[in-house]
Design a protein around this motif. Sequence first.
Motif, PDB file in Angstrom:
ATOM      1  N   GLU A 106      -3.441  -2.260  16.111  1.00  0.00           N
ATOM      2  CA  GLU A 106      -2.966  -0.920  15.751  1.00  0.00           C
ATOM      3  C   GLU A 106      -3.782   0.205  16.389  1.00  0.00           C
ATOM      4  OE1 GLU A 106      -3.867   0.251  11.641  1.00  0.00           O
ATOM      5  OE2 GLU A 106      -4.419  -1.824  11.228  1.00  0.00           O
ATOM      6  N   GLU A 121       1.491  -0.181  15.317  1.00  0.00           N
ATOM      7  CA  GLU A 121       0.851  -1.300  14.627  1.00  0.00           C
ATOM      8  C   GLU A 121       1.814  -2.463  14.470  1.00  0.00           C
ATOM      9  OE1 GLU A 121      -0.405  -0.385  10.588  1.00  0.00           O
ATOM     10  OE2 GLU A 121      -1.719  -2.138  10.565  1.00  0.00           O
ATOM     11  N   ASP A 137       3.504   4.595   8.490  1.00  0.00           N
ATOM     12  CA  ASP A 137       2.726   3.361   8.333  1.00  0.00           C
ATOM     13  C   ASP A 137       3.142   2.799   6.987  1.00  0.00           C
ATOM     14  OD1 ASP A 137       0.822   1.398   7.868  1.00  0.00           O
ATOM     15  OD2 ASP A 137      -0.876   2.585   8.595  1.00  0.00           O
ATOM     16  N   THR A 160       3.161   0.168  11.727  1.00  0.00           N
ATOM     17  CA  THR A 160       3.229   1.609  11.998  1.00  0.00           C
ATOM     18  C   THR A 160       4.099   1.862  13.233  1.00  0.00           C
ATOM     19  OG1 THR A 160       0.964   1.810  11.204  1.00  0.00           O
ATOM     20  CG2 THR A 160       1.883   3.725  12.313  1.00  0.00           C
ATOM     21  N   ASP A 188       2.310  -4.826   7.458  1.00  0.00           N
ATOM     22  CA  ASP A 188       1.568  -3.567   7.641  1.00  0.00           C
ATOM     23  C   ASP A 188       1.912  -3.046   9.034  1.00  0.00           C
ATOM     24  OD1 ASP A 188      -0.251  -1.518   7.793  1.00  0.00           O
ATOM     25  OD2 ASP A 188      -2.032  -2.803   7.887  1.00  0.00           O
ATOM     26  N   TYR A 212       0.889  -1.176   0.000  1.00  0.00           N
ATOM     27  CA  TYR A 212       0.000   0.000   0.000  1.00  0.00           C
ATOM     28  C   TYR A 212       0.918   1.215   0.000  1.00  0.00           C
ATOM     29  CZ  TYR A 212       1.119  -0.206   4.985  1.00  0.00           C
ATOM     30  OH  TYR A 212       1.796  -0.279   6.182  1.00  0.00           O
TER      31      TYR A 212
HETATM   32 MN    MN Z   1      -0.987   0.229   8.584  1.00  0.00          MN
END
Ligand code: MN
Length: 432
Positions: free
Chosen positions: A370, A408, A236, A249, A247, A204
């Motif tokens: 998160e 996260e 993030d 953070t 994923d 992402y």
């Molecule tokens: Mn994230």
Amino acid sequence: MDQSLYTAHLKYLQVETDKLLQQSAFDGLLIGSGSLIRRFMDDNSYPFFANPYFVYWLPFLDQHPDCWLLIRAGEKPRLYFPMPDDFWHKTAQLPDQWWTEGLEIVPVKGRRELPEGELAVIAPELPEGECSGWSLNPESVVLALHQLRSVKTDWESECLRQANYLAVQGHIEAAAAFSQGCSEYEIHQRYLSAIAHNESQMPYSNIVGLNEHGAILHYQFQERCAPDQHRSLLVDAGAVWQGYAADITRTQAQPGTLFAQLVEQLDAAQQACVAQVRDGADFVALHEQMHLSLAGILRDAGIVRNSPDSQIELGITQAFYPHGLGHLLGIQVHDVGAWQHDSRQTRPPAEHPYLRFAGTLKQGMVVTIEPGLYFIESLLRPLRDQPQADINWALVEQLSPFGGIRIEDNIRVTSDGCENYTRDGFARIANI
Ligand code: MN
Ligand code: GLY
Ligand code: MN
């Protein structure tokens, strides 16, 4: 790489698919890797992201459009592999690596002869030469595949673990770039270099927010100029390993500030929440518990004077922490198997509309944990007119230039608790 993990994964998928097919009207699955999509009125394409159901079977071919995989009971999976003459692009060689052992591979030059039969086609669209027995993404089959994908095999777990070990290297580099006074753009570039990904490989778009930008949940830009002060940084950002996403953070703060204390406290609350992750745990209850912990942090810091229970009743914690505790993670960052993809899953309760997973954790699931704490004026504004909300607005003004905090981690539910891929990744590097 432990090849036996992938071999066992492939066997497991065959067994489970055979069961699924027996309970359905289909005699096979035909899974397409997807195609390049042209931009409007243009001959350039968007970056290619393979169909996640194809990656589930063949993670080694996540950069290969126009492949088709046929799975039928009692047969080796058959891969139709395009081999066009194309002098514009680097064309793929017919795969012959170790992972092809369990496959039959059909090179396709020119017209492709796909099989007839009652096939469930799992793809963005039907291939050319469609047959009457084919059905595109039949709901019952897709939902059964979602269920299967929500619990990870040991192979998938290893991919997610390695994706985390990689991504933490980017986070360590980003923290160093923050302490050296870099711009958001420079921090972003250093993150990418540290993990040797280009932007189209990222799971992402990186969120890299200095100062106030940390309060924009999905902040999508990177300022080229460094600000005068580096008060805080929220990053993030993930990584991909064999098609599986991390994923993660992390939030950095100038030491010695109240904001830095809040980062430490949220970090401790996040770890206390992770310690509750186990087979059978109710994710909504964990999310609600996190609201209570956050209320305690807000009160201890003198930001809110209401009791934790009344903070929750008045929607105060919701304004400081507006998103959900986490989501399933896998090939997709917000992975399938949760309510938004599957109407058979538990809906999030009305008071937590952004909670992306509202079910019971099962051994083998991988979730993010998160929590966040942000100073978002549009969410705090209604509280200014709420006489019962006893908020120290002067302190809120003082903290708003720091933006927000999110911590996260990516967690696998095990037989006796959980494995924290992310913290293990940081610990490995600290111990080198
Ligand atoms: Mn994230
Ligand atoms: N990076 C998007 C999310 O944390 O869900
Ligand atoms: Mn997430």
